[in-house]
Design an enzyme around this catalytic site. Structure first.
Site, mmCIF file in Angstrom:
data_model
loop_
_atom_site.group_PDB
_atom_site.id
_atom_site.type_symbol
_atom_site.label_atom_id
_atom_site.label_comp_id
_atom_site.label_asym_id
_atom_site.label_seq_id
_atom_site.Cartn_x
_atom_site.Cartn_y
_atom_site.Cartn_z
ATOM 1 N N VAL A 74 0.864 -1.174 0.000
ATOM 2 C CA VAL A 74 0.000 0.000 0.000
ATOM 3 C C VAL A 74 0.901 1.225 0.000
ATOM 4 C CG1 VAL A 74 -1.844 1.244 1.172
ATOM 5 C CG2 VAL A 74 -1.760 -1.256 1.274
ATOM 6 N N LYS A 75 0.620 2.135 -0.911
ATOM 7 C CA LYS A 75 1.488 3.297 -1.103
ATOM 8 C C LYS A 75 0.999 4.468 -0.258
ATOM 9 C CE LYS A 75 3.695 5.639 -5.020
ATOM 10 N NZ LYS A 75 3.635 5.814 -6.484
ATOM 11 N N VAL A 76 1.915 5.004 0.571
ATOM 12 C CA VAL A 76 1.584 6.085 1.511
ATOM 13 C C VAL A 76 2.626 7.195 1.369
ATOM 14 C CG1 VAL A 76 1.358 6.690 3.953
ATOM 15 C CG2 VAL A 76 0.520 4.471 3.137
#
Length: 227
Positions: A74-76
């Site tokens: 998941v890209k944050v």
């Protein structure tokens, strides 16, 4: 439908999740052959949550659950609000791809968040060997910004020697910045703290130059580059 059309964002997310699941399945043999060292797919939380820690955590948890693939990241973003979210999510043993990294100082905070998250994951009985993370360190965008400022200084300079000195700096600042960040990477992922985590199966956070930004991103290989 009696309830009317579904919101655009909801439709997009449904399609994105399906695409990510298919991509993750295609890359799963890479993931398995390399024992989780590669073969990941990234799905980004909404950019509208970049300044919302609780919102980022909730959306990342939801995406992780719905995609339900071990080779998902998941890209944050590494905003001030994103950093505690990264630490919390890693602590929940969720793999995270961290973006919007420009400075060495922020990179240190990102790496520290990963280490603290791994420690929380281990303390909670999780398996850190199943947790992966990428710190996507921007390179070319820094040169784009700095070179513009250098051009302005060159245009104002009257001394030919000074013009030459400034021109020689073009295209070099970003790489120098990345080298400094890599030195921090070597420092942070060594020593007693890291060795304790590595003994539990933890993997170093990969420091990478990102590909052109997309909301859906396939992360098959990474290296520090100018791209």
């Amino acid at each position: 439908m009696k309830s009317g059309d579904r919101p655009v964002a909801e439709l997009f997310e449904q399609l994105a999740i399906e695409d990510i699941q298919h991509a993750a399945d295609v890359l799963r043999p890479v993931y398995d052959d390399l024992k989780g060292a590669d073969g990941f797919v990234s799905l980004e939380v909404s950019p509208y949550l970049a300044m919302d820690t609780k919102g980022t955590i909730a959306e990342a948890e939801r995406l992780w659950k719905h995609v339900s693939r071990r080779n998902l990241m998941v890209k944050v973003p590494a905003t001030p609000e994103g950093l505690p979210a990264i630490r919390q999510l890693i602590g929940e043993c969720i793999s995270i791809n961290i973006t919007l990294l420009f400075s060495r100082d922020v990179y240190i905070q990102v790496a520290e968040a990963y280490l603290a998250g791994l420690e929380k994951c281990v303390a909670g009985g999780g398996d850190p060997s199943r947790v992966a993370s990428v710190a996507s360190f921007f390179v070319s965008r820094i040169d784009s910004a700095v070179d513009k400022q250098l051009d302005e200084k060159i245009a104002r300079a009257n001394d030919p020697t000074e013009k030459e000195r400034l021109a020689a700096l073009k295209g070099k600042v970003a790489i120098a910045n990345a080298k400094l960040a890599y030195q921090e990477y070597q420092r942070l992922f060594s020593g007693a703290r890291w060795e304790r985590l590595a003994a539990k199966g933890a993997r170093p956070q990969r420091c990478c130059g990102p590909r052109p930004a997309r909301r859906i991103k396939i992360t098959a290989t990474c290296s520090m580059s100018r791209s």
